[in-house]
Design an enzyme around this catalytic site. Structure first.
Site, PDB file in Angstrom:
ATOM      1  N   ARG A 165       0.484  -1.327  -0.216  1.00  0.00           N
ATOM      2  CA  ARG A 165       0.464  -0.402  -0.120  1.00  0.00           C
ATOM      3  C   ARG A 165       0.565   1.742   0.209  1.00  0.00           C
ATOM      4  O   ARG A 165       0.371   1.747   0.547  1.00  0.00           O
ATOM      5  CB  ARG A 165      -1.019  -0.189   1.108  1.00  0.00           C
ATOM      6  CG  ARG A 165      -2.275  -0.938   1.781  1.00  0.00           C
ATOM      7  CD  ARG A 165      -2.526  -1.302   0.245  1.00  0.00           C
ATOM      8  NE  ARG A 165      -3.713  -2.360   1.014  1.00  0.00           N
ATOM      9  CZ  ARG A 165      -3.881  -3.936   0.679  1.00  0.00           C
ATOM     10  NH1 ARG A 165      -2.868  -4.010  -1.036  1.00  0.00           N
ATOM     11  NH2 ARG A 165      -4.577  -4.148   1.099  1.00  0.00           N
ATOM     12  N   SER A 239     -10.463   1.862   4.464  1.00  0.00           N
ATOM     13  CA  SER A 239      -9.457   1.246   5.612  1.00  0.00           C
ATOM     14  C   SER A 239      -8.365   2.519   6.057  1.00  0.00           C
ATOM     15  O   SER A 239      -8.307   3.255   5.291  1.00  0.00           O
ATOM     16  CB  SER A 239      -8.178   0.116   5.347  1.00  0.00           C
ATOM     17  OG  SER A 239      -8.691  -0.642   4.883  1.00  0.00           O
ATOM     18  N   GLU A 334      -3.824   5.744   6.975  1.00  0.00           N
ATOM     19  CA  GLU A 334      -3.753   4.904   4.961  1.00  0.00           C
ATOM     20  C   GLU A 334      -4.336   6.125   4.558  1.00  0.00           C
ATOM     21  O   GLU A 334      -3.170   6.500   3.490  1.00  0.00           O
ATOM     22  CB  GLU A 334      -4.373   4.172   4.821  1.00  0.00           C
ATOM     23  CG  GLU A 334      -4.058   3.730   3.614  1.00  0.00           C
ATOM     24  CD  GLU A 334      -4.859   2.624   3.011  1.00  0.00           C
ATOM     25  OE1 GLU A 334      -4.798   0.643   3.795  1.00  0.00           O
ATOM     26  OE2 GLU A 334      -5.839   2.592   2.223  1.00  0.00           O
TER      27      GLU A 334
HETATM   28  P1  FAD Z   1      -7.709  10.564  -4.221  1.00  0.00           P
HETATM   29  O1  FAD Z   1      -8.096   9.740  -2.843  1.00  0.00           O
HETATM   30  O2  FAD Z   1      -7.819  11.413  -5.228  1.00  0.00           O
HETATM   31  O3  FAD Z   1      -6.227  10.890  -4.527  1.00  0.00           O
HETATM   32  C1  FAD Z   1      -4.982   9.492  -3.614  1.00  0.00           C
HETATM   33  C2  FAD Z   1      -3.870  10.346  -3.509  1.00  0.00           C
HETATM   34  O4  FAD Z   1      -2.948  10.446  -4.312  1.00  0.00           O
HETATM   35  C3  FAD Z   1      -3.833  11.941  -3.095  1.00  0.00           C
HETATM   36  O5  FAD Z   1      -2.764  12.325  -2.236  1.00  0.00           O
HETATM   37  C4  FAD Z   1      -3.507  12.406  -4.469  1.00  0.00           C
HETATM   38  O6  FAD Z   1      -2.743  13.202  -4.591  1.00  0.00           O
HETATM   39  C5  FAD Z   1      -2.798  11.117  -5.365  1.00  0.00           C
HETATM   40  N1  FAD Z   1      -3.360  11.446  -6.813  1.00  0.00           N
HETATM   41  C6  FAD Z   1      -4.489  10.886  -7.471  1.00  0.00           C
HETATM   42  N2  FAD Z   1      -4.514  10.967  -8.796  1.00  0.00           N
HETATM   43  C7  FAD Z   1      -3.147  11.225  -8.729  1.00  0.00           C
HETATM   44  C8  FAD Z   1      -3.013  11.709 -10.238  1.00  0.00           C
HETATM   45  N3  FAD Z   1      -3.490  11.277 -11.609  1.00  0.00           N
HETATM   46  N4  FAD Z   1      -1.384  11.737 -10.228  1.00  0.00           N
HETATM   47  C9  FAD Z   1      -0.252  11.612  -9.204  1.00  0.00           C
HETATM   48  N5  FAD Z   1      -0.912  12.224  -7.720  1.00  0.00           N
HETATM   49  C10 FAD Z   1      -2.178  11.147  -7.398  1.00  0.00           C
HETATM   50  N6  FAD Z   1      -7.665   1.036  -1.729  1.00  0.00           N
HETATM   51  C11 FAD Z   1      -6.592  -0.365  -2.153  1.00  0.00           C
HETATM   52  O7  FAD Z   1      -5.837  -0.015  -1.674  1.00  0.00           O
HETATM   53  N7  FAD Z   1      -7.641  -1.802  -1.731  1.00  0.00           N
HETATM   54  C12 FAD Z   1      -9.240  -1.697  -1.298  1.00  0.00           C
HETATM   55  O8  FAD Z   1      -9.608  -2.501  -1.673  1.00  0.00           O
HETATM   56  C13 FAD Z   1      -9.305   0.090  -1.064  1.00  0.00           C
HETATM   57  N8  FAD Z   1     -10.895  -0.132  -1.066  1.00  0.00           N
HETATM   58  C14 FAD Z   1     -11.629   1.102  -0.522  1.00  0.00           C
HETATM   59  C15 FAD Z   1     -12.634   0.770  -0.210  1.00  0.00           C
HETATM   60  C16 FAD Z   1     -13.519   2.284   0.069  1.00  0.00           C
HETATM   61  C17 FAD Z   1     -15.044   1.732   0.448  1.00  0.00           C
HETATM   62  C18 FAD Z   1     -12.692   3.062   0.074  1.00  0.00           C
HETATM   63  C19 FAD Z   1     -13.792   4.258   0.262  1.00  0.00           C
HETATM   64  C20 FAD Z   1     -11.276   3.262  -0.420  1.00  0.00           C
HETATM   65  C21 FAD Z   1     -10.716   2.227  -0.548  1.00  0.00           C
HETATM   66  N9  FAD Z   1      -9.822   2.381  -1.014  1.00  0.00           N
HETATM   67  C22 FAD Z   1      -9.042   0.714  -1.535  1.00  0.00           C
HETATM   68  C23 FAD Z   1      -8.814   3.512  -0.910  1.00  0.00           C
HETATM   69  C24 FAD Z   1      -8.474   4.424  -2.241  1.00  0.00           C
HETATM   70  O9  FAD Z   1     -10.098   4.219  -2.423  1.00  0.00           O
HETATM   71  C25 FAD Z   1      -7.852   3.383  -3.413  1.00  0.00           C
HETATM   72  O10 FAD Z   1      -6.430   3.987  -2.661  1.00  0.00           O
HETATM   73  C26 FAD Z   1      -7.797   4.306  -4.599  1.00  0.00           C
HETATM   74  O11 FAD Z   1      -6.936   4.197  -5.799  1.00  0.00           O
HETATM   75  C27 FAD Z   1      -7.744   6.450  -4.595  1.00  0.00           C
HETATM   76  O12 FAD Z   1      -8.111   6.377  -5.712  1.00  0.00           O
HETATM   77  P2  FAD Z   1      -9.139   8.206  -5.364  1.00  0.00           P
HETATM   78  O13 FAD Z   1      -9.432   8.325  -7.288  1.00  0.00           O
HETATM   79  O14 FAD Z   1      -9.956   8.146  -5.553  1.00  0.00           O
HETATM   80  O15 FAD Z   1      -7.985   8.794  -4.857  1.00  0.00           O
HETATM   81  P1  NAP Z   2     -10.783  -9.326   6.022  1.00  0.00           P
HETATM   82  O1  NAP Z   2     -10.538 -10.271   4.178  1.00  0.00           O
HETATM   83  O2  NAP Z   2     -11.213  -8.778   6.870  1.00  0.00           O
HETATM   84  O3  NAP Z   2      -8.949  -9.964   6.479  1.00  0.00           O
HETATM   85  C1  NAP Z   2      -9.064  -8.568   7.624  1.00  0.00           C
HETATM   86  C2  NAP Z   2      -6.645  -8.462   6.880  1.00  0.00           C
HETATM   87  O4  NAP Z   2      -6.036  -9.268   7.103  1.00  0.00           O
HETATM   88  C3  NAP Z   2      -7.260  -7.707   5.602  1.00  0.00           C
HETATM   89  O5  NAP Z   2      -6.598  -5.965   5.622  1.00  0.00           O
HETATM   90  C4  NAP Z   2      -5.675  -8.819   5.431  1.00  0.00           C
HETATM   91  O6  NAP Z   2      -4.698  -8.175   5.007  1.00  0.00           O
HETATM   92  C5  NAP Z   2      -5.290  -9.463   5.728  1.00  0.00           C
HETATM   93  N1  NAP Z   2      -5.837 -11.120   5.258  1.00  0.00           N
HETATM   94  C6  NAP Z   2      -6.461 -12.007   5.177  1.00  0.00           C
HETATM   95  N2  NAP Z   2      -6.055 -12.521   4.521  1.00  0.00           N
HETATM   96  C7  NAP Z   2      -4.622 -13.130   4.418  1.00  0.00           C
HETATM   97  C8  NAP Z   2      -4.126 -13.788   4.334  1.00  0.00           C
HETATM   98  N3  NAP Z   2      -4.058 -14.903   4.096  1.00  0.00           N
HETATM   99  N4  NAP Z   2      -2.790 -13.388   3.558  1.00  0.00           N
HETATM  100  C9  NAP Z   2      -2.352 -12.042   4.107  1.00  0.00           C
HETATM  101  N5  NAP Z   2      -3.466 -10.722   4.707  1.00  0.00           N
HETATM  102  C10 NAP Z   2      -4.085 -11.472   4.876  1.00  0.00           C
HETATM  103  O7  NAP Z   2     -11.122  -8.148   5.087  1.00  0.00           O
HETATM  104  P2  NAP Z   2     -11.472  -7.024   4.210  1.00  0.00           P
HETATM  105  O8  NAP Z   2     -11.564  -5.674   5.756  1.00  0.00           O
HETATM  106  O9  NAP Z   2     -12.719  -7.472   4.302  1.00  0.00           O
HETATM  107  O10 NAP Z   2     -11.011  -6.017   3.115  1.00  0.00           O
HETATM  108  C11 NAP Z   2     -11.239  -7.610   1.823  1.00  0.00           C
HETATM  109  C12 NAP Z   2      -9.641  -7.192   1.043  1.00  0.00           C
HETATM  110  O11 NAP Z   2      -9.619  -5.530   0.930  1.00  0.00           O
HETATM  111  C13 NAP Z   2      -8.002  -7.171   1.876  1.00  0.00           C
HETATM  112  O12 NAP Z   2      -7.119  -6.850   1.189  1.00  0.00           O
HETATM  113  C14 NAP Z   2      -8.804  -5.955   1.947  1.00  0.00           C
HETATM  114  O13 NAP Z   2      -7.244  -5.295   2.149  1.00  0.00           O
HETATM  115  C15 NAP Z   2      -9.148  -4.307   0.912  1.00  0.00           C
HETATM  116  N6  NAP Z   2      -9.837  -3.443   1.285  1.00  0.00           N
HETATM  117  C16 NAP Z   2      -8.496  -2.283   1.037  1.00  0.00           C
HETATM  118  C17 NAP Z   2      -8.869  -1.104   1.791  1.00  0.00           C
HETATM  119  C18 NAP Z   2      -8.629   0.347   1.601  1.00  0.00           C
HETATM  120  O14 NAP Z   2      -8.603   1.194   1.979  1.00  0.00           O
HETATM  121  N7  NAP Z   2      -7.343   0.224   1.774  1.00  0.00           N
HETATM  122  C19 NAP Z   2     -10.850  -1.189   2.181  1.00  0.00           C
HETATM  123  C20 NAP Z   2     -11.235  -2.474   2.389  1.00  0.00           C
HETATM  124  C21 NAP Z   2     -11.291  -3.112   1.534  1.00  0.00           C
HETATM  125  P3  NAP Z   2      -4.597  -6.603   3.108  1.00  0.00           P
HETATM  126  O15 NAP Z   2      -5.027  -5.689   3.930  1.00  0.00           O
HETATM  127  O16 NAP Z   2      -3.293  -7.022   3.543  1.00  0.00           O
HETATM  128  O17 NAP Z   2      -5.410  -8.059   1.902  1.00  0.00           O
END
Ligand code: FAD
Ligand code: NAP
Length: 339
Positions: A165, A239, A334
């Site tokens: 991440r 998250s 995050e």
């Molecule tokens: P923004 O929020 O608009 O920007 C994020 C950052 O990136 C800011 O600092 C911005 O300046 C920069 N940025 C944006 N666009 C550019 C560009 N073109 N060039 C340079 N910098 C830029 N993330 C995960 O990794 N896994 C998930 O499963 C996941 N699930 C999510 C679920 C929900 C319900 C929500 C709300 C968020 C989740 N996220 C997840 C976080 C988020 O969706 C991701 O990080 C996504 O990539 C952000 O995209 P955005 O366009 O909204 O970025």
């Molecule tokens: P989950 O399945 O309830 O699992 C809880 C946590 O355990 C997760 O954060 C995941 O890490 C870790 N995990 C579970 N199984 C794993 C494995 N086999 N090996 C390594 N790590 C493991 O998670 P959840 O909240 O429902 O999310 C599901 C997936 O969507 C996750 O991958 C999560 O990262 C992603 N997600 C991300 C965001 C965001 O904003 N970043 C928001 C929603 C969901 P990891 O997170 O490293 O996978």
């Protein structure tokens, strides 16, 4: 033609729905539009803040200078070799719509990353990941423009310094580049990754059926819809905290005190702790105060039900200190916080 607006509310542009004003705001649909916007900001000596879909930001105040929403479109297949499909995608494409489009074209590899909100240009910033797959595994290169010099750069996977991440764009390259397009390497041959427990469980529960990338995508969407709040209904930024990565010694000590600790070994020396579990155990699940709270199905997600950013950040501090005093673990935020 550059259209810069003044004093624009960013509430519709961030999924936490926090009230914030951009001193100046514009949307760019092309590389030329971006150059114009950067030149305009440069001439006025205004700082530039980039925005995609606003799903990974906390707007903790008003933003001075120019906020640029990256809306450059386009998806093109640039090469086909054996099973390899290399595609170039504009930063302004919606990520999930890209996943759906790729599946429809028979370009596989993004299915586990279904339904992640936001735009394509932000995907490398966070190195988006879910259900055991990370963007970096499907990434070839990206194109970016330096915000100060306007120079165009092509960056390889190693230039982007992808980590969990995390990337160059959150570290040394922070606030320096606008990503305009990314190139992904997908495959016409399915190679499914269904080892992630939640995914495996959902698949096991299904009646025998052919498992295809489209089906994996549908299952991921179903799991996510059942567990995560839809930001259009309950504002959130996904998250809120990163899963902490600790040494094996620290993890072993914690496991001794808390045998149910949820942790995943990354290698010989490092262990990832599930931040959601730590927050649950500290008693925060479902907690609400001053219009903000901890989502009752997933404690890693903080929600905004009409509260202020101060209320949110005060809750964040309280969660961080209670996890620190109970487990001795630091929880890092995050999303990017703009103060
Ligand atoms: P923004 O929020 O608009 O920007 C994020 C950052 O990136 C800011 O600092 C911005 O300046 C920069 N940025 C944006 N666009 C550019 C560009 N073109 N060039 C340079 N910098 C830029 N993330 C995960 O990794 N896994 C998930 O499963 C996941 N699930 C999510 C679920 C929900 C319900 C929500 C709300 C968020 C989740 N996220 C997840 C976080 C988020 O969706 C991701 O990080 C996504 O990539 C952000 O995209 P955005 O366009 O909204 O970025
Ligand atoms: P989950 O399945 O309830 O699992 C809880 C946590 O355990 C997760 O954060 C995941 O890490 C870790 N995990 C579970 N199984 C794993 C494995 N086999 N090996 C390594 N790590 C493991 O998670 P959840 O909240 O429902 O999310 C599901 C997936 O969507 C996750 O991958 C999560 O990262 C992603 N997600 C991300 C965001 C965001 O904003 N970043 C928001 C929603 C969901 P990891 O997170 O490293 O996978």
């Amino acid at each position: 033609m550059l259209n810069v607006q003044e004093q624009v509310s960013l509430k519709p542009y961030n999924t936490l729905a926090l009230p914030s004003l951009a001193e100046y705001f514009c949307r760019v649909n092309s590389d030329e539009g971006l150059s114009e916007a950067l030149a305009w900001a440069g001439n006025h000596r205004y700082p530039v803040t980039l925005l995609g879909g606003g799903s990974n930001v906390v707007l903790a105040g008003n933003l001075s200078g120019l906020v640029v929403q990256m809306a450059i479109p386009g998806v093109e297949l640039i090469s086909e070799k054996h099973h390899l499909r290399r595609i170039r995608v504009g930063a302004g494409e919606n990520w999930h719509q890209l996943v759906v489009h790729a599946l429809n074209q028979g370009w596989f590899g993004l299915e586990n990353l279904s339904l992640i909100p936001g735009l394509v240009g932000a995907a490398p910033v966070q190195n988006i990941g879910a259900y055991g797959v990370e963007l970096s595994e499907r990434f070839h290169s990206l194109e970016a423009v330096h915000l100060n010099t306007g120079e165009r750069h092509v960056m390889s996977r190693s230039d982007c310094k992808f980590a969990y991440r995390d990337s160059f764009f959150k570290g040394q390259g922070r606030d320096q580049f606008a990503i305009t397009a990314i190139t992904l390497e997908l495959s016409s041959k399915p190679d499914l990754h269904i080892e992630y427990p939640a995914l495996q469980q959902a698949i096991d529960a299904l009646p025998e059926a052919e498992l295809t990338p489209k089906r994996v995508s549908d299952i991921v969407c179903d799991i996510r819809r059942g567990k995560l709040p839809d930001p259009d209904v309950i504002p959130n930024a996904g998250s809120f905290f990163k899963n902490p990565i600790v040494s094996s010694e620290v993890a072993a000590k914690l496991k001794h005190h808390y045998p149910k600790l949820v942790s995943y070994s990354l290698d010989e020396n490092r262990v990832k702790l599930a931040a959601g579990w730590l927050i649950d155990q500290a008693g925060w699940k479902g907690f609400e105060r001053d219009g903000v709270g901890v989502y009752n199905q997933q404690s890693l997600v903080l929600i905004n039900m009409g509260g202020s950013c101060d209320a949110l950040m005060s809750l964040v501090v309280d969660i961080q200190s209670s996890v620190m005093s109970k487990f001795g673990i630091t929880l890092d935020i995050e999303p990017r916080v703009y103060r």
